[in-house]
Structures are given as C-alpha cells and as structure tokens.
Write a protein that holds these residues in place. Structure first.
Motif, short mmCIF file in Angstrom:
data_model
loop_
_atom_site.label_atom_id
_atom_site.label_comp_id
_atom_site.label_asym_id
_atom_site.label_seq_id
_atom_site.Cartn_x
_atom_site.Cartn_y
_atom_site.Cartn_z
N HIS A 115 -13.10 -8.17 84.51
CA HIS A 115 -13.56 -6.53 85.00
C HIS A 115 -13.37 -5.65 83.91
O HIS A 115 -14.16 -5.00 83.49
CB HIS A 115 -12.95 -6.12 86.15
CG HIS A 115 -13.18 -4.77 86.65
ND1 HIS A 115 -14.12 -4.46 87.05
CD2 HIS A 115 -12.32 -3.86 86.34
CE1 HIS A 115 -14.19 -3.14 87.34
NE2 HIS A 115 -13.14 -2.53 86.74
N LYS A 152 -12.16 -10.45 94.19
CA LYS A 152 -12.44 -9.13 93.75
C LYS A 152 -11.17 -8.87 92.78
O LYS A 152 -9.92 -9.26 92.84
CB LYS A 152 -11.95 -8.12 94.69
CG LYS A 152 -13.34 -8.21 96.14
CD LYS A 152 -12.82 -6.97 96.95
CE LYS A 152 -13.92 -7.18 98.07
NZ LYS A 152 -13.50 -6.27 99.10
N PRO A 153 -11.54 -8.12 91.70
CA PRO A 153 -10.41 -7.62 90.76
C PRO A 153 -9.52 -6.78 91.31
O PRO A 153 -9.78 -6.06 92.35
CB PRO A 153 -11.28 -6.89 89.57
CG PRO A 153 -12.41 -6.20 90.29
CD PRO A 153 -12.67 -7.36 91.30
N GLN A 203 -5.82 -16.29 89.46
CA GLN A 203 -7.45 -16.21 89.72
C GLN A 203 -7.68 -14.82 89.62
O GLN A 203 -8.61 -14.29 89.14
CB GLN A 203 -7.97 -16.72 90.93
CG GLN A 203 -7.81 -18.08 90.75
CD GLN A 203 -8.24 -18.70 92.14
OE1 GLN A 203 -7.80 -18.51 93.36
NE2 GLN A 203 -9.26 -19.82 92.20
N ARG A 220 -19.00 -17.97 86.94
CA ARG A 220 -18.35 -18.91 87.66
C ARG A 220 -19.57 -20.17 88.04
O ARG A 220 -19.04 -21.00 87.77
CB ARG A 220 -18.01 -18.38 89.12
CG ARG A 220 -16.72 -17.71 88.89
CD ARG A 220 -15.98 -17.30 90.33
NE ARG A 220 -16.61 -16.35 90.84
CZ ARG A 220 -16.57 -15.21 90.99
NH1 ARG A 220 -15.96 -14.58 89.97
NH2 ARG A 220 -17.58 -14.10 91.49
N ARG A 245 -19.79 -11.77 86.91
CA ARG A 245 -18.56 -12.72 87.28
C ARG A 245 -19.13 -13.81 87.78
O ARG A 245 -18.82 -15.05 87.50
CB ARG A 245 -17.47 -11.95 87.67
CG ARG A 245 -16.60 -11.05 86.81
CD ARG A 245 -15.48 -10.27 87.49
NE ARG A 245 -15.42 -10.00 88.73
CZ ARG A 245 -15.80 -8.46 89.33
NH1 ARG A 245 -16.02 -7.65 88.18
NH2 ARG A 245 -15.75 -8.06 90.32
N GLU A 276 -9.86 -12.36 87.23
CA GLU A 276 -10.91 -11.66 87.81
C GLU A 276 -10.72 -10.18 87.20
O GLU A 276 -11.78 -9.52 86.74
CB GLU A 276 -11.20 -11.52 89.20
CG GLU A 276 -12.16 -11.23 89.83
CD GLU A 276 -13.28 -12.18 89.68
OE1 GLU A 276 -14.59 -11.89 90.00
OE2 GLU A 276 -13.08 -13.46 89.32
N THR A 277 -9.74 -9.65 87.21
CA THR A 277 -9.32 -8.34 86.58
C THR A 277 -9.41 -8.45 85.22
O THR A 277 -10.21 -7.31 84.74
CB THR A 277 -8.02 -7.87 86.77
OG1 THR A 277 -7.84 -8.18 88.59
CG2 THR A 277 -7.56 -6.56 86.84
#
Length: 84
Positions: free
Chosen positions: A54, A2-3, A46, A67, A63, A50-51
């Motif tokens: 976003h 999760k971001p 990571q 990946r 996302r 991810e953020t």
C-alpha cells in the motif's frame, strides 16, 4: 487482506523494518514451539507486507493482481504439488 492504515504513513524502510520485526516474532514463537502464536505472527507478517505494498502505491486491485501473478508463477514452477 487489508493493509494496516495506521502505519500507512510509514516510509518504505520503516515499514520494511516492521515486516522484519514481525518475521522475528514468528521465529521466536517457533523456537518455543508455540504454533498458534506463530500462526498469529505469520498473519501479522502478511498484513505488514500488505501495508508495505500500500505504501508503495499499490491499491487493492493491484495487490490482488500481484498475488494472482505470483500464484500462477508458483503453479507453473510446480510449487503447489505435494512434496514426495
């Protein structure tokens, strides 16, 4: 993964700075041979990435697609094989 939504309001460049800062934390932990802390910081990298994805407008499905795409690309290049 999760971001970090607390940083979702960062601009692209500010968040990229966070990614780089977290990578620097990895380097410092590795220099100290503090591998558990390096592992923690690697996960922070990571999450920061991810953020940033976003912030760039990619939702969770996007996302995951990226990946998977990179995983398939790396598999085709032989990156998942053991080094000899």
């Amino acid at each position: 993964m999760k971001p970090c939504l607390a940083y979702a309001g960062n601009g692209v460049w500010k968040q990229l700075g966070r990614v780089i800062g977290e990578a620097w934390e990895v380097a410092k932990a590795l220099l100290r041979k503090d591998y558990p802390h390096a592992a923690e910081e690697l996960v922070d990298v990571q999450v920061s990435c991810e953020t940033l994805l976003h912030i760039l407008g990619y939702d969770a499905g996007d996302r995951a697609m990226w990946r998977d795409y990179v995983d398939r690309k790396n598999e085709a290049r032989g990156y998942h094989k053991e080094a000899r």
